[in-house]
Motif scaffolding. Structure first.
Motif, PDB file in Angstrom:
ATOM      1  N   UNK A 307       0.668  -1.293   0.010  1.00  0.00           N
ATOM      2  CA  UNK A 307      -0.166  -0.120   0.020  1.00  0.00           C
ATOM      3  C   UNK A 307       0.976   1.160  -0.208  1.00  0.00           C
ATOM      4  N   UNK A 308       1.868   1.228   0.959  1.00  0.00           N
ATOM      5  CA  UNK A 308       2.947   2.503   0.867  1.00  0.00           C
ATOM      6  C   UNK A 308       3.676   2.809  -0.593  1.00  0.00           C
ATOM      7  N   UNK A 309       3.746   1.615  -1.306  1.00  0.00           N
ATOM      8  CA  UNK A 309       4.667   1.440  -2.497  1.00  0.00           C
ATOM      9  C   UNK A 309       3.638   2.262  -3.444  1.00  0.00           C
ATOM     10  N   UNK A 310       2.314   1.852  -3.664  1.00  0.00           N
ATOM     11  CA  UNK A 310       1.432   2.029  -4.531  1.00  0.00           C
ATOM     12  C   UNK A 310       0.837   3.647  -4.311  1.00  0.00           C
ATOM     13  N   UNK A 311       0.920   3.960  -2.877  1.00  0.00           N
ATOM     14  CA  UNK A 311       0.510   5.413  -2.703  1.00  0.00           C
ATOM     15  C   UNK A 311       1.757   6.512  -3.192  1.00  0.00           C
ATOM     16  N   UNK A 312       2.882   5.811  -3.175  1.00  0.00           N
ATOM     17  CA  UNK A 312       3.906   6.986  -3.754  1.00  0.00           C
ATOM     18  C   UNK A 312       3.742   6.993  -5.136  1.00  0.00           C
ATOM     19  N   UNK A 313       3.244   6.201  -6.006  1.00  0.00           N
ATOM     20  CA  UNK A 313       3.117   6.271  -7.295  1.00  0.00           C
ATOM     21  C   UNK A 313       1.944   7.254  -7.708  1.00  0.00           C
ATOM     22  N   UNK A 314       1.062   7.431  -6.933  1.00  0.00           N
ATOM     23  CA  UNK A 314      -0.082   8.418  -6.991  1.00  0.00           C
ATOM     24  C   UNK A 314       0.161   9.705  -7.103  1.00  0.00           C
ATOM     25  N   UNK A 315      -0.080  10.409  -8.063  1.00  0.00           N
ATOM     26  CA  UNK A 315      -0.061  12.080  -8.326  1.00  0.00           C
ATOM     27  C   UNK A 315      -0.793  12.845  -7.072  1.00  0.00           C
ATOM     28  N   UNK A 316      -0.307  14.193  -6.921  1.00  0.00           N
ATOM     29  CA  UNK A 316      -0.791  14.989  -5.802  1.00  0.00           C
ATOM     30  C   UNK A 316      -2.251  15.375  -6.147  1.00  0.00           C
ATOM     31  N   UNK A 317      -3.105  15.647  -5.245  1.00  0.00           N
ATOM     32  CA  UNK A 317      -4.279  16.133  -5.661  1.00  0.00           C
ATOM     33  C   UNK A 317      -4.503  17.431  -6.486  1.00  0.00           C
ATOM     34  N   UNK A 318      -3.517  18.533  -6.353  1.00  0.00           N
ATOM     35  CA  UNK A 318      -3.442  19.711  -7.005  1.00  0.00           C
ATOM     36  C   UNK A 318      -3.060  19.324  -8.282  1.00  0.00           C
ATOM     37  N   UNK A 319      -2.304  18.551  -8.523  1.00  0.00           N
ATOM     38  CA  UNK A 319      -1.950  18.011  -9.988  1.00  0.00           C
ATOM     39  C   UNK A 319      -3.129  17.542 -10.880  1.00  0.00           C
ATOM     40  N   UNK A 320      -3.896  16.675  -9.845  1.00  0.00           N
ATOM     41  CA  UNK A 320      -5.064  15.881 -10.926  1.00  0.00           C
ATOM     42  C   UNK A 320      -6.149  17.027 -11.090  1.00  0.00           C
ATOM     43  N   UNK A 321      -5.985  18.173 -10.502  1.00  0.00           N
ATOM     44  CA  UNK A 321      -7.268  19.297 -10.707  1.00  0.00           C
ATOM     45  C   UNK A 321      -6.740  20.305 -11.714  1.00  0.00           C
ATOM     46  N   UNK A 322      -5.470  20.303 -12.087  1.00  0.00           N
ATOM     47  CA  UNK A 322      -5.010  21.270 -12.887  1.00  0.00           C
ATOM     48  C   UNK A 322      -5.370  21.013 -14.174  1.00  0.00           C
ATOM     49  N   UNK A 323      -5.756  19.953 -15.069  1.00  0.00           N
ATOM     50  CA  UNK A 323      -6.254  19.856 -16.301  1.00  0.00           C
ATOM     51  C   UNK A 323      -7.686  20.256 -16.354  1.00  0.00           C
ATOM     52  N   UNK A 324      -8.492  19.598 -15.371  1.00  0.00           N
ATOM     53  CA  UNK A 324      -9.997  20.081 -15.438  1.00  0.00           C
ATOM     54  C   UNK A 324     -10.291  21.584 -15.148  1.00  0.00           C
ATOM     55  N   UNK A 325      -9.360  22.353 -14.279  1.00  0.00           N
ATOM     56  CA  UNK A 325      -9.552  23.717 -14.133  1.00  0.00           C
ATOM     57  C   UNK A 325      -9.250  24.187 -15.324  1.00  0.00           C
ATOM     58  N   UNK A 326      -8.211  23.998 -16.045  1.00  0.00           N
ATOM     59  CA  UNK A 326      -7.785  24.758 -17.263  1.00  0.00           C
ATOM     60  C   UNK A 326      -8.805  24.541 -18.482  1.00  0.00           C
ATOM     61  N   UNK A 327      -9.449  23.388 -18.458  1.00  0.00           N
ATOM     62  CA  UNK A 327     -10.736  23.130 -19.365  1.00  0.00           C
ATOM     63  C   UNK A 327     -11.792  24.011 -19.092  1.00  0.00           C
ATOM     64  N   UNK A 328     -11.836  24.225 -17.867  1.00  0.00           N
ATOM     65  CA  UNK A 328     -13.083  24.988 -17.317  1.00  0.00           C
ATOM     66  C   UNK A 328     -12.958  26.529 -17.696  1.00  0.00           C
ATOM     67  N   UNK A 329     -11.791  26.760 -17.621  1.00  0.00           N
ATOM     68  CA  UNK A 329     -11.497  28.323 -17.759  1.00  0.00           C
ATOM     69  C   UNK A 329     -11.429  28.537 -19.405  1.00  0.00           C
ATOM     70  N   UNK A 330     -11.090  27.669 -20.157  1.00  0.00           N
ATOM     71  CA  UNK A 330     -11.409  27.813 -21.591  1.00  0.00           C
ATOM     72  C   UNK A 330     -12.812  27.956 -22.053  1.00  0.00           C
ATOM     73  N   UNK A 331     -13.448  26.869 -21.436  1.00  0.00           N
ATOM     74  CA  UNK A 331     -14.816  26.857 -21.824  1.00  0.00           C
ATOM     75  C   UNK A 331     -15.706  28.278 -21.176  1.00  0.00           C
ATOM     76  N   UNK A 332     -15.294  28.725 -20.007  1.00  0.00           N
ATOM     77  CA  UNK A 332     -16.037  30.046 -19.485  1.00  0.00           C
ATOM     78  C   UNK A 332     -15.686  31.350 -20.622  1.00  0.00           C
ATOM     79  N   UNK A 333     -14.281  31.255 -21.133  1.00  0.00           N
ATOM     80  CA  UNK A 333     -13.740  32.419 -21.954  1.00  0.00           C
ATOM     81  C   UNK A 333     -14.833  32.190 -23.328  1.00  0.00           C
ATOM     82  N   UNK A 334     -15.127  30.992 -23.693  1.00  0.00           N
ATOM     83  CA  UNK A 334     -15.870  31.000 -24.965  1.00  0.00           C
ATOM     84  C   UNK A 334     -17.129  30.987 -24.748  1.00  0.00           C
ATOM     85  N   UNK A 335     -17.786  30.958 -23.650  1.00  0.00           N
ATOM     86  CA  UNK A 335     -19.358  30.930 -23.490  1.00  0.00           C
ATOM     87  C   UNK A 335     -19.989  32.361 -24.032  1.00  0.00           C
ATOM     88  N   UNK A 336     -19.463  33.554 -23.671  1.00  0.00           N
ATOM     89  CA  UNK A 336     -20.137  34.499 -24.287  1.00  0.00           C
ATOM     90  C   UNK A 336     -20.511  34.707 -25.761  1.00  0.00           C
TER      91      UNK A 336
END
Length: 518
Positions: A307-336
């Motif tokens: 379990x410890x070895x597998x947890x080391x291979x997992x990315x940080x939570x902030x890194x997991x949210x970077x991609x979705x956050x970027x896609x959300x910003x781009x969609x917000x810019x195209x909405x108007x």
């Protein structure tokens, strides 16, 4: 009377009757051969229902008939069998009815160990041919029997050795069936003991053994001969309880050893086969417990490290949210811009649709529809007139065919038929109504019988607390007011007031009218 009398005058030899001559021969033979021992081979053997045994004693040149009376036959240590070489002891006598002589045997024994071994081998081959010694018939010995049945002599050292060894290894309940272990009584008593243990019912007052031990100390082949008898071998083979044979020492072999499920070289070894060593079992259980604990600890440790070895291979939570956050910003810019384009597209479609809706176009369509309606109205009146005339002509034609007399006859016939049907319907309705009424009465009687009020008449009561039926003591203690309904009334009980006088229970209102079954 002398065998040879003096001759009568005028005769050369005396005259005898047949009975006189037979009697004289009988007295001479019984006097000269009152006790003889004969070594011979047993020929024909006959055992009629009387219990006597008739046999022939023979050698290579002569045959001697013999008889063993019932009382003597039951006491013999060895029963004669065809082909057996024996030494028979008895007395010679004659049978005057057939002019025969025979030996009345008082004792019979095999002519040495060789004869016994030959008879033993013959019996072994016969029983083996029947499958009594087959390996597939043998049952496994239970690992730890609760009750052990021992068939042996209660006064010998064998039973003490067995009990001592069982007490040292693993104490168990022991049932002892005392028997004679040598002599004429040995075989029938051992067979009855095996059958008796098998007839015990499981779970009865006397427990049924889980294992049987047939035990005896060492001895000569004559001493152990009872365990070679066919009755004992068949009883051992037919036993439903697993059986250990411990007859004699290691070098002694009897036929019961082949029929038993296991053979022990000594009675002590039979006790060792019957139960394991308690201390060894406790040590084995402790070892298994330690191994299981160690295995569980190691398994949990390995899984934790994984379990410890597998947890080391997992990315940080902030890194997991970077991609979705970027896609959300781009969609917000195209909405108007997307909203403005969608609105403009809808406005164009609305303008195209409104261009075809001119007042003049609508007025023209209305005028065309009105002209078409007026033309159809002008055609409607003549069509209705023609249809009315055609219908009147058809009606006149049908009315001309109707005869008042035939109509009255048909009406009367139909009236009679209607009356018959009405009468049948009334009778069927009455019968059906009566059957349904009887069934309803029966169901009502059953309802009353199965109702709880009938139960109250048998001494029961219904307890209600605060208007609800109480089925537990906890609910009764929690209720502020208890109401106990008996057969003849209801008794109210409250925490502050003493029990009140019983009052008649109000009759239940009748069920609402459900209408007729029809």
């Amino acid at each position: 009377m002398d065998l040879i009398d003096d001759p009568a005058p005028g005769q050369n030899a005396p005259e005898f009757s047949v009975s006189e001559l037979s009697g004289a021969v009988k007295r001479m033979i019984e006097g000269e051969f009152s006790h003889v021992r004969v070594r011979a081979e047993v020929g024909r053997v006959s055992r009629p229902r009387s219990g006597h045994v008739y046999l022939d004693l023979k050698d290579d040149r002569a045959v001697l008939s013999g008889v063993i009376w019932k009382g003597v036959a039951s006491r013999l240590a060895t029963q004669p069998e065809e082909g057996m070489e024996v030494v028979a002891t008895g007395r010679l006598t004659t049978f005057p009815g057939q002019s025969k002589y025979q030996i009345v045997i008082e004792d019979i024994a095999p002519a040495g160990a060789g004869a016994l071994m030959a008879m033993l081998e013959k019996r072994k081959v016969q029983l083996a041919a029947e499958g009594l010694f087959a390996a597939e018939r043998k049952r496994p010995i239970p690992f730890l029997p609760e009750v052990i049945g021992v068939v042996t002599s209660p006064s010998g050292a064998v039973i003490r050795d067995i009990l001592h060894r069982l007490r040292d290894r693993f104490p168990r309940k022991v049932l002892i069936w005392p028997v004679a272990v040598q002599g004429a009584k040995c075989a029938p008593e051992v067979a009855r003991a095996i059958e008796g243990f098998n007839r015990l019912a499981p779970g009865g007052a006397l427990p049924r053994p889980d294992l049987l031990i047939i035990a005896r100390g060492g001895g000569s082949i004559e001493d152990l001969w009872g365990f070679n008898e066919e009755i004992v071998v068949r009883a051992a083979a037919a036993s439903k309880i697993p059986l250990i044979s411990a007859v004699g020492h290691e070098t002694d072999t009897t036929l019961i050893d082949h029929a038993a499920d296991r053979r022990a070289p000594t009675p002590t070894a039979a006790a060792e086969m019957a139960v394991p060593v308690r201390r060894d079992l406790l040590a084995w259980a402790a070892e298994q417990d330690a191994r299981m604990t160690q295995a569980l600890t190691q398994a949990i440790g390995r899984r934790g490290q994984r379990l410890v070895d597998l947890s080391r291979a997992l990315p940080r939570p902030d890194t997991l949210l970077d991609g979705p956050r970027l896609r959300l910003d781009r969609a917000g810019d195209r909405l108007p811009a997307a909203l403005r384009a969608t609105t403009q597209h809808g406005h164009v479609r609305l303008s195209r649709a409104a261009a075809g809706l001119r007042p003049g176009l609508l007025t023209g369509r209305i005028e065309r529809r009105r002209d078409r309606l007026d033309a159809m109205a002008m055609r409607l009146a003549p069509a209705l007139t023609r249809a009315t005339l055609a219908g009147r002509r058809e009606l006149d034609r049908i009315a001309a065919r109707l005869d008042p007399t035939r109509i009255e006859e048909a009406r009367a016939r139909k009236a009679r038929d209607l009356d018959l049907l009405a009468a049948r319907l009334s009778r069927a309705g009455s019968t059906r109504t009566e059957a349904l009424r009887k069934r309803l009465d029966a169901l009502d009687r059953m309802r009353q019988t199965l109702g709880y009020r009938e139960t109250l008449k048998r001494g029961y009561a219904v307890v209600r607390g605060d208007g609800a039926v109480v089925t537990t003591t906890a609910a009764a203690r929690a209720a502020e007011r208890l109401e106990v309904e008996f057969m003849d009334g209801t008794l109210e009980i409250s925490g502050e007031n003493p029990p009140q006088k019983s009052k008649k229970s109000k009759p239940k209102p009748p069920p609402p009218d459900q209408g007729s079954l029809f």
